[in-house]
Write an enzyme that holds these catalytic residues in place. Structure first.
Site, mmCIF file in Angstrom:
data_model
loop_
_atom_site.group_PDB
_atom_site.id
_atom_site.type_symbol
_atom_site.label_atom_id
_atom_site.label_comp_id
_atom_site.label_asym_id
_atom_site.label_seq_id
_atom_site.Cartn_x
_atom_site.Cartn_y
_atom_site.Cartn_z
ATOM 1 C CE LYS A 40 -2.103 -1.124 3.814
ATOM 2 N NZ LYS A 40 -1.445 -2.434 3.987
ATOM 3 C CB THR A 41 3.615 2.352 2.203
ATOM 4 O OG1 THR A 41 2.781 2.213 3.347
ATOM 5 C CG2 THR A 41 4.457 3.602 2.362
ATOM 6 C CG ASP A 227 0.622 5.036 4.181
ATOM 7 O OD1 ASP A 227 -0.167 4.089 4.079
ATOM 8 O OD2 ASP A 227 1.868 4.874 4.257
ATOM 9 C CD GLU A 228 -0.071 2.974 8.642
ATOM 10 O OE1 GLU A 228 -1.067 2.385 9.098
ATOM 11 O OE2 GLU A 228 1.040 2.433 8.507
ATOM 12 C CD GLN A 258 -1.354 -3.261 9.110
ATOM 13 O OE1 GLN A 258 -0.332 -2.799 9.598
ATOM 14 N NE2 GLN A 258 -1.481 -3.461 7.814
ATOM 15 N NE ARG A 604 4.001 -4.249 11.080
ATOM 16 C CZ ARG A 604 3.474 -3.803 9.929
ATOM 17 N NH1 ARG A 604 4.097 -2.893 9.216
ATOM 18 N NH2 ARG A 604 2.335 -4.271 9.479
HETATM 19 P P1 ATP Z 1 1.717 -2.097 5.971
HETATM 20 O O1 ATP Z 1 0.283 -2.504 5.952
HETATM 21 O O2 ATP Z 1 2.489 -2.860 6.966
HETATM 22 O O3 ATP Z 1 1.881 -0.619 6.032
HETATM 23 P P2 ATP Z 1 2.102 -1.945 3.120
HETATM 24 O O4 ATP Z 1 0.892 -2.532 2.515
HETATM 25 O O5 ATP Z 1 2.187 -0.480 3.172
HETATM 26 O O6 ATP Z 1 2.321 -2.582 4.565
HETATM 27 P P3 ATP Z 1 4.653 -1.794 1.885
HETATM 28 O O7 ATP Z 1 5.404 -1.380 3.070
HETATM 29 O O8 ATP Z 1 4.351 -0.802 0.840
HETATM 30 O O9 ATP Z 1 3.329 -2.538 2.354
HETATM 31 O O10 ATP Z 1 5.364 -3.036 1.188
HETATM 32 C C1 ATP Z 1 5.810 -4.134 1.934
HETATM 33 C C2 ATP Z 1 7.113 -4.642 1.357
HETATM 34 O O11 ATP Z 1 6.888 -5.251 0.112
HETATM 35 C C3 ATP Z 1 8.102 -3.540 1.107
HETATM 36 O O12 ATP Z 1 9.391 -4.005 1.388
HETATM 37 C C4 ATP Z 1 7.944 -3.259 -0.360
HETATM 38 O O13 ATP Z 1 9.106 -2.708 -0.916
HETATM 39 C C5 ATP Z 1 7.652 -4.650 -0.913
HETATM 40 N N1 ATP Z 1 6.839 -4.648 -2.151
HETATM 41 C C6 ATP Z 1 5.638 -4.073 -2.312
HETATM 42 N N2 ATP Z 1 5.173 -4.282 -3.556
HETATM 43 C C7 ATP Z 1 6.104 -5.030 -4.215
HETATM 44 C C8 ATP Z 1 6.219 -5.571 -5.532
HETATM 45 N N3 ATP Z 1 5.268 -5.409 -6.439
HETATM 46 N N4 ATP Z 1 7.328 -6.269 -5.811
HETATM 47 C C9 ATP Z 1 8.300 -6.458 -4.879
HETATM 48 N N5 ATP Z 1 8.250 -5.977 -3.641
HETATM 49 C C10 ATP Z 1 7.162 -5.255 -3.294
HETATM 50 MG MG MG Z 2 2.325 0.857 4.779
#
Ligand code: ATP
Ligand code: MG
Length: 740
Positions: A40-41, A227-228, A258, A604
């Site tokens: 997402k981020t 975000d969040e 979350q 995490r």
């Molecule tokens: P959270 O809910 O914990 O905030 P998130 O959904 O925001 O998580 P991110 O932090 O954006 O997730 O991504 C999680 C990990 O996966 C990061 O290390 C990111 O670089 C990696 N990632 C995300 N998308 C891809 C992709 N398409 N290919 C490879 N790695 C990815």
């Molecule tokens: Mg995130």
């Protein structure tokens, strides 16, 4: 690196098709509702880069909201890495920082001047206290912090004083909380000041009261990214909705599983409301998790499936299953700290960077045992989002009391606690103490002992000081009889210090009380109070923050959004996690929030997760036999590896039978309390005030005293004079008068 007409920009290649759709679907409302680690981020950051590189907007036309300032910095760096300096100038920050920026430009329109100050908590409390006094409301019964937190919750909900239903406060502040809220706002206005909640509220007033200003921001912010989103409160939601009305280009990303700030006013319902408020919203779901290995993800998914109020989602990973989540039963907290220390050292030897290891606790007081262990091992660590244990305000206060017991001439300690809790000893009285101490070259406590025999200080301050000195004397005497941990417990109680925090109904107060109890527990490991104090000063010296590769220690709350190769999750015991306070207050709802917190913790971890629980825990200075947290029992058998000392975990046989571990108490009974240590060394003598050399003033002399004016000396004894002033006969210090 930006794309041309034929070749799409290469940052798009690093996205899966759903993520890419979320990035490229630039116009109109968009909600990305997806689980942890699904990117997402990453989507939000790439989308920001994409808007800029496709020239849909200038940087200053983008508003991006993150949960912390740190997250904002990271996002800025990532965008810069994708598209270079073209990203500079984006309005990127937290709700508070962005609101402050907007308000500075229009302060006059909401009755402020552009240089308004933003109050910190101490200022806020001082203000509320003044109002309570003025209103003759008992501030013992209704502590200022409690009143303040009621006001803050109203602000979270976007409620100005006129909008709060008059009965909303119930009994709070003798039923006058709403009126106090109005007065508080009025005071802030006079002071040209805002608190954090006001930053949002003033913006809301500005946007809804001044259509031309709102229109300006509609023109300005063509794209809004958040975000969040699951942890926004109502005021923040209204703020977003007003700003997004113009272009409707609002993109929010979040995960209902979350949402962990309900206790601070966050409304997970904002996610559900999004689709109602923006009926044409595109909702993107991401299902591939890129962060965690298979076993970790399976544990997290099974755990959160126990929550009823959730939207529900599927998550999968292409990653290896990796190692199962390690579930470790230990004898007690000390063993847990020792084991984690060893495990980290082993990981380090295997080439694991310390910066990629995190230890996540439920409550702040839990860091102490680990900090001590890490210091002993020389393992560098940082406490993220908070102070190290011995640097926390309440611990410094407690240490000041301890120092005063050990050494009565410790002026810094004396000054720190002489009026904490309040004993009516104000600045005036303190100035008097300093003056005498300086003039005579004696310690503040000695100066106090002398001044209370005179009229140099006012009645209440004198009574307060006398009580304080008497108490110190009594506690020192106790130190010769009783174990020092017990005496310190007594000091904190009898001084009213614990009571001060107990009466305090602010959100931080319970954590401070826990820290204080942990402080008393910590004392038991030392033979003397002196030995403990020496330890603390050494610990604090060694812990001087050095930049570099360090283990991160933090609460589960502050770990949201972060990721680490290795995550330790200690203290998964009933009574600690889920946190009993949360459960007492809100029951089932709170249990689900606790479970989401556990889920945040597990998710995490990239490669390894270690969950541990102790059979015996000294919580708040009492040994308790503990049973594993219900969350432990919710982890699926196939994805965990159980480790426990022989005899500790009767579950070994169960495992062989393939039964899942439940909460039945199969732990051996708690050990007897630790044997008491022999009484410590005799307490240091109360220092005897030094006899002062005669100042040359004699009976019958005419003298001048700054406060009382001219008078004539009637009698004198060691440093003290009795002087007949026009206002009556007074006892004064001889060093405070001069011959007239
Ligand atoms: P959270 O809910 O914990 O905030 P998130 O959904 O925001 O998580 P991110 O932090 O954006 O997730 O991504 C999680 C990990 O996966 C990061 O290390 C990111 O670089 C990696 N990632 C995300 N998308 C891809 C992709 N398409 N290919 C490879 N790695 C990815
Ligand atoms: Mg995130």
């Amino acid at each position: 690196m930006t794309g041309t007409a034929d070749a799409p920009p290469d940052y798009l290649d690093r996205l899966n098709p759903q993520q890419r759709a979320a990035v490229e679907n630039i116009d109109g409302p968009l909600l990305v509702l997806a689980g942890a680690g699904t990117g997402k981020t990453r989507v939000l950051t790439t989308r920001l880069a994409h808007i800029l590189s496709t020239r849909r907007a200038f940087p200053s036309q983008i508003l991006a909201v993150t949960f912390t300032n740190k997250a904002a910095r990271e996002m800025k760096e990532r965008v810069a890495a994708m598209i270079g300096p073209a990203s500079e100038g984006v309005w990127l920050g937290t709700f508070h920082s962005l609101s402050a920026r907007i308000l500075r430009r229009h302060a006059e329109l909401v009755g402020l001047r552009p240089d308004f100050t933003i109050l910190d908590t101490d200022d806020q409390i001082r203000l509320i206290r003044q109002l309570l006094v003025a209103e003759r409301i008992d501030d013992k019964k209704w502590p200022p912090r409690a009143v303040l937190s009621t006001i803050e919750r109203w602000k979270d909900r976007g409620l100005t004083p006129d909008k709060v239903p008059s009965d909303a406060a119930g009994e709070m502040a003798a039923g006058r909380a709403v009126a106090l809220y109005a007065q508080y706002q009025e005071r802030l206005r006079v002071l040209n000041a805002c608190d954090f909640g006001d930053l949002m509220l003033h913006c809301l007033a500005l946007f809804s009261g001044r259509p031309e200003v709102l229109a300006e921001y509609h023109r300005r912010f063509r794209y809004i990214l958040v975000d969040e989103y699951q942890d926004t409160n109502v005021a923040q939601y209204l703020w977003l909705r007003l700003l997004a009305q113009g272009n409707r280009n609002l993109c929010c990303v979040g995960d209902d599983d979350q949402s962990v700030y309900g206790w601070r006013g966050a409304e997970v319902g904002n996610i559900l409301r999004f689709e109602k408020d923006f009926a044409d919203a595109t909702v993107v779901r991401l299902e591939q998790n890129y962060r965690s290995s298979g076993h970790i993800l399976a544990c997290a998914a099974a755990l959160i499936a126990h929550n009823r109020t959730r939207l529900g989602k599927t998550l999968w990973t292409a990653a290896d299953p990796g190692r199962p989540v390690q579930l470790r039963g230990v004898w007690d907290g000390e063993e847990e700290a020792r084991w984690i220390g060893e495990e980290i050292e082993a990981l380090q030897r295997g080439g694991q960077a310390l910066g990629q290891i995190a230890l996540l606790v439920r409550a702040g007081f839990q860091t102490r045992e680990f900090e001590e262990r890490f210091i002993a091992l020389g393992l560098p660590y940082r406490v993220v989002g908070g102070a190290r244990f011995y640097e926390r305000a309440e611990i410094r206060d407690a240490i000041a009391y301890a120092r005063l017991l050990v050494q009565s001439s410790d002026d810094l300690a004396f000054e720190r606690v002489v009026n904490v809790p309040r004993r009516g000893i104000g600045d005036k009285a303190l100035q008097g103490l300093h003056r005498l101490a300086r003039a005579e070259g004696i310690a503040l406590a000695d100066a106090a002992a002398r001044l209370i025999e005179t009229d140099e200080i006012k009645g209440p301050a004198r009574a307060g000081l006398r009580r304080f000195l008497d108490d110190l004397g009594r506690w020192r005497a106790e130190l010769a009889r009783l174990p020092h941990a017990e005496v310190m417990g007594m000091v904190l109680d009898e001084s009213g210090y614990t009571g001060m925090w107990r009466d305090d109904r602010s959100p931080e107060a319970p954590g401070r009380l826990e820290n204080l109890k942990e402080f008393v527990s910590a004392l038991e490991a030392f033979d003397t109070l002196q030995g403990f104090l020496e330890h603390v000063s050494l610990v604090m010296e060694n812990a001087e923050a050095a930049p570099g590769d360090m283990v991160s220690l933090m609460t589960l709350h502050s770990a949201k959004g972060l990721e680490f190769d290795v995550v330790f999750l200690p203290g998964w015991e009933e009574g600690l996690f889920p946190h009993p306070r949360a459960l007492d207050e809100k029951g089932a709802e709170a249990l689900e929030e606790e479970r989401r917190l556990a889920h945040v913790g597990l998710t995490r971890a990239r490669r390894r997760a270690f969950v541990s629980f102790a059979a015996n825990r000294r919580i708040h200075n009492l040994w308790q036999s503990a049973i594993p947290s219900r969350f432990v029992g919710e982890l699926p058998e196939d994805h965990v590896e159980r480790i426990a000392q022989p005899g500790l975990w009767a579950g070994g046989s169960r495992r062989a039978r393939g039964e899942s571990y439940d909460q039945s108490n199969e732990w051996v009974a708690a050990p007897a309390p630790l044997p008491r240590r022999p009484p410590p060394l005799p307490a240091p003598e109360l220092s005897v005030p030094r006899r002062v050399a005669p100042s040359g003033i004699a009976v019958g002399d005419r003298v001048f005293h700054e406060k009382f004016g001219y008078g004539s000396v009637r009698s004198l004894e060691a440093g003290k004079l009795e002087v007949e002033f026009p206002t009556g006969r007074k006892k004064v210090m001889d060093s405070f008068v001069r011959k007239a």
